[in-house]
Design a protein around this motif. Sequence first.
Motif, short mmCIF file in Angstrom:
data_model
loop_
_atom_site.label_atom_id
_atom_site.label_comp_id
_atom_site.label_asym_id
_atom_site.label_seq_id
_atom_site.Cartn_x
_atom_site.Cartn_y
_atom_site.Cartn_z
N GLY A 1 0.80 -1.24 0.00
CA GLY A 1 0.00 0.00 0.00
C GLY A 1 0.83 1.28 0.00
O GLY A 1 0.29 2.38 0.17
N ALA A 2 2.15 1.17 -0.19
CA ALA A 2 2.99 2.38 -0.16
C ALA A 2 2.64 3.32 -1.32
O ALA A 2 2.14 2.90 -2.36
N ILE A 3 2.92 4.60 -1.09
CA ILE A 3 2.67 5.62 -2.13
C ILE A 3 4.03 6.17 -2.58
O ILE A 3 4.81 6.65 -1.75
N GLY B 1 4.70 -2.52 -11.20
CA GLY B 1 3.88 -3.69 -11.51
C GLY B 1 3.14 -4.28 -10.33
O GLY B 1 2.96 -5.50 -10.25
N ARG B 2 2.71 -3.44 -9.39
CA ARG B 2 1.96 -3.95 -8.23
C ARG B 2 0.71 -3.10 -8.03
O ARG B 2 0.80 -1.87 -7.92
N SER B 3 -0.45 -3.75 -7.94
CA SER B 3 -1.70 -3.01 -7.88
C SER B 3 -1.89 -2.30 -6.53
O SER B 3 -2.69 -1.38 -6.41
N ASP B 4 -1.15 -2.72 -5.50
CA ASP B 4 -1.32 -2.07 -4.18
C ASP B 4 -0.51 -0.77 -4.07
O ASP B 4 -0.68 -0.03 -3.11
N ILE B 5 0.35 -0.51 -5.03
CA ILE B 5 1.23 0.67 -4.93
C ILE B 5 0.67 1.80 -5.79
O ILE B 5 0.31 1.60 -6.95
N SER B 6 0.61 3.01 -5.22
CA SER B 6 0.15 4.18 -5.99
C SER B 6 1.34 5.08 -6.30
O SER B 6 2.31 5.13 -5.53
N VAL B 7 1.22 5.79 -7.40
CA VAL B 7 2.30 6.71 -7.79
C VAL B 7 1.69 8.09 -8.01
O VAL B 7 0.64 8.22 -8.65
N VAL B 8 2.35 9.10 -7.47
CA VAL B 8 1.82 10.47 -7.46
C VAL B 8 2.91 11.42 -7.93
O VAL B 8 4.08 11.21 -7.66
#
Length: 442
Positions: A127-129, A149-156
Amino acid sequence: MSSTDFMQAGKDNLRHIAVIGAGYVGLPTAAILSHRGHFVTIAERDGARLEMLRQGASPIAESGLDEMLQEGIRTGHLRAVATAAEAVSGAEFVFLCVETPQAADGSADLSFIIGATTEIAEYLTDGAIIVNKSTVPLGTVELVERVIGRSDISVVSNPEFLREGRAIADSLNPDRVVVGAQNRDIATRVANLVSVTGAPVVITDATTSELIKYASNAFLATKLTFINTMARLCDAVGANVSDLVLGIGHDKRIGFDFLQPGPGWGGSCLPKDTSALLAIAESVGFDIEIVRAAIVGNEDQMNWVVDKIRIATGGTLDGRCIGVLGLTFKANTGDRRDSPAISITNRLVAQGATVRAFDPTVRRDSADALDLSHLEVYDDPYEALAGTHGIALLTEWPEFRDLDFERIRQCVTTPSIVDARNLLAAGPLRELGFSYTGIGRK
Ligand code: UGA
């Protein structure tokens, strides 16, 4: 940090944060987040720089940075590690602050971004951002998402607007905070982390956020080319650019900031980002003529300053010795990347001149290692100017105002000064017998 510490940090609204890259953006970011009480781990690959950081010493000169680093190390809120993989372990937010140098075609080279994200992908906490502060082409948020390539990681996207030499002051008191993401809730979480009381927050999509960074630097560069061109016009018609700046700057729609004429704009950002913006536009079949003109105008400005130095030195540079004051791209930084002062000294040497130079941040014994072997660098300004046929002041170090020009008058061969920053007072210099040439003013 243990998982208990991490949970405690989350409870108190204090976060565990990783910062990848300890350069001009990463270091102030890490220092300020730890100063606010967060638990920050910064990754620095270079062994010597890492050791400095662990001692609380900054590898870059920024007012207030050493104190903040020392505070962070002392209180345990800041630690430095050798690898990005180690830094991200347990981190809720990961700030990407790596270099994006200019590639051969003018676009931004993303190899450091891709390298860092590839390295951290498997070590990221669930869940890291990832917060990207590096200046990157449009679409990099999606690119990083794909590399991870991981659906739990968000990029901002959270572009940085601080200036070198004022990094801490600018970060503590930003004009605005911009956050861009496809998911507004995630963007808001990042905005809550990085926003500063009183600073407006702009939340938008990732592409707009990435474009805002380039648009800001391109606008600033265009504003500078405009005022530099006005300085040349003032010179040609006998007007005074300093009064012109007063006359237009009082108009609140124009303002006074970024209207100081000079030898041209440089540094590690404005030249690279204007070219990158042109490359972005070209990729969609678009030419931003105004930015192209700003870049061309900047070259013209540097050539114009060289012409001024040649004229002030009697019409030729061949065989002449020029004393140069200032080599950094602006004052209050040790950075000479894309420095107009260096470009101008290169052009002086190409036209046959010898250059004796002084800059408060460059020591004689390190000049060769710093790729300044075409110049004679001195640790003392009076020694640098001795015997010269003309002086060119190229960086606006305030201490140049305090030089003893009477003493300099005694040691130069020809008393002539081209002040490409309009830093010095012309009257007293003329009284001492110098011929004084400013930029767009008598
Ligand atoms: C620039 C931007 O100002 C920052 O907002 C941005 O965050 C940064 O790039 C970046 O993208 O990282 P910086 O490179 O530190 O900051 O340098 P500036 O202070 O903008 O100066 C750039 C050049 O313009 C220098 O050569 C400086 O001497 C020149 N300049 C600046 C002038 O000639 N006149 C002015 O009035 C202002």
